[in-house]
Design an enzyme around this catalytic site. Sequence first.
Site, mmCIF file in Angstrom:
data_model
loop_
_atom_site.group_PDB
_atom_site.id
_atom_site.type_symbol
_atom_site.label_atom_id
_atom_site.label_comp_id
_atom_site.label_asym_id
_atom_site.label_seq_id
_atom_site.Cartn_x
_atom_site.Cartn_y
_atom_site.Cartn_z
ATOM 1 N N ASP A 149 0.836 -1.182 0.000
ATOM 2 C CA ASP A 149 0.000 0.000 0.000
ATOM 3 C C ASP A 149 0.873 1.234 0.000
ATOM 4 O OD1 ASP A 149 -2.758 0.947 0.142
ATOM 5 O OD2 ASP A 149 -3.111 -0.972 1.109
ATOM 6 N N HIS A 214 -4.877 8.761 1.156
ATOM 7 C CA HIS A 214 -5.732 7.594 1.334
ATOM 8 C C HIS A 214 -5.363 6.844 2.600
ATOM 9 C CE1 HIS A 214 -8.429 4.371 0.219
ATOM 10 N NE2 HIS A 214 -8.802 5.069 -0.818
ATOM 11 N N SER A 576 -11.780 -1.496 0.198
ATOM 12 C CA SER A 576 -10.454 -1.462 0.809
ATOM 13 C C SER A 576 -10.533 -1.519 2.324
ATOM 14 C CB SER A 576 -9.700 -0.197 0.382
ATOM 15 O OG SER A 576 -10.389 0.961 0.797
#
Length: 633
Positions: A149, A214, A576
């Site tokens: 990520d 994010h 997610s």
Amino acid sequence: MKPALAFILLVSFIETWKLVSVEAKVFVVLMEDDPVVMMSLRNDENIAIYKERMTREHDVFLESLLEKGSYVKLYSYTHLLNGFAIYVTDKKVLHVLESAEKVRLIHEDTKLQKLTTHTPELLGITTGVWPALGGAMLAGEGVVIGFIDTGINPFHPSFTNEASSATGSAGEQFPPSACNGKIVGAQYFARAAIAAGEFNSTRDYASPFDADGHGRQVPSSTAAGNHGIPVMANNFNYGYASGMAPGAQISVYKALYPFGGYMSDVVAAVDQAVEDGVDVLSLSIGPASVPSGPSAFLNVLELELLFATKAGVLVVQAAGNGGPSSSSILSFSPWITSVAASITDRRYNNSIRLGDGQSLIGTGLAPPTIGGVFFPVAAAADVCQRNITAGLVESCQDADPFIRSLVRGKLIICTYTFDFESEAATIATVADTISKIGAAGFILTMDPDIGSEQIKGATVTLQVPGVILNNMESSSALWEYYNSNTMRSRSGIAIGFRATARILDGREATYTGSAPVVASYSSRGPDVNNALLETADVLKPTIMAPGSSIWAAWSPNSEGDQYIKGQNFALLSGTSMATPHIAGIAALIKQKHPDWSPAAITSAMMTTANFTATPGVPILAQQKNKLSPATPI
């Protein structure tokens, strides 16, 4: 005086007051000046001097305003907040403080029931699984979950550990000591991003540190975050967070950045993760569209994940957020556990009570208006400079047009316009505007031309009172009440504001006990074999987990999402968010059955998952403006 003795005397004094007046209450008062954490103080001595000065200023402030004996200052807040807690017996004290300069906020202390962030309990982990594995702190012990990520913030309490095992990559904001026993590995991959010219060294950090909006430490905390971490957001405790497998270890592979990432970097990260010996690999990422070529299963990343699976690593991937359209799945291959998202039974509702007795329901994770009193209501266009077009101010994105003498102490009606849909406007900016102009709070109404299916930023936590009337019925009712109670000149200028209202506390969760529902955004099957969307004989998604309004760790350094900038926790939605739930549960199974293959673990989850809401009643799925029975796709 010794601290212990001082505390005993203080408690004795307060208890005596309680015998005198049942009206005695505690209030937290926040001041406008910055606390220690907002200051650029270079050493401990300077910090101590600044904190001492703030405490002294609190005392002088109170002594100059209040009569001696009418209050007891319980605490001075100097590090994270600039303010104090005050114990009072006379309502006059509160009125004096409300009108005092430099007071930012007054909040009545309340007794709250402390809850977890709910999904471990919702999934039955807290009572069924953790005790069988030795308790929450040991659940997942010995299992390593890898996350590909945008990195991690190793200083977040969800990942701290007193142990030390420095095997990570040192770099900006990421010292070797960041690999601490909880985080057992951390590396970053950016060569393709650098070659493409998209890596920004002043923003993206050449290290595993997460600086992305994010906040992809989100998956790490949801899967394996430490147990019982206070969820503090905008100075309010929303409960206590825990990952699904709090005892599991984390290995981080940063291959994504604010702009996204490149497959070659991700593949390199997968390669390293498998070499490092992770047991579970979580990818809350996926392609933007179905890859070109004869088969979606044969692109490089899918093959890399196949090899990871063959090496004994369970790969868990988000299904995508393209729902409710069919064949919107973006996790294709049969060897990948593809995760769909559901809504949970937790709701954060808010409401506003009008002066005529009406109560309008909305949303907004915001504190209530002060003191339970009713405040005058004014539309943004009615309290702005006359030479400004109404359409430019109704979204409340700029403080400059507002006339301070007209807005102070009022609730301002703003409108959710098309600017919010395009992200040119945000609810966070509305709150910032209200704070700057000195208004009592805001009411966000819906534009009739937009509708109210999805309100962007509706789950952002706010420091000022606010409510989002996310349906036309409530919005229309407010405007009707306001217009009928606003006096205007012949030219239409508002000259008297008789409408009043107060906003209730929107930060307390309610739990309906209802069954999960497939979220509208969650990608659907059937699975596809290629870019022509030819159906593949593979059942997707594989499984569903909670994905809507999930509390998880957030990096306060994140720049990409202005809704929650500066916060340690955020309330987020998407597949997610569902993916790390499954990764954490897989870690619990792996701990119990270390010799099981990835296929066996996935099978165990699929064959024991609920497929009905209650016996004989199907799980439902959100479609466009309706609910329908869910199907395997």
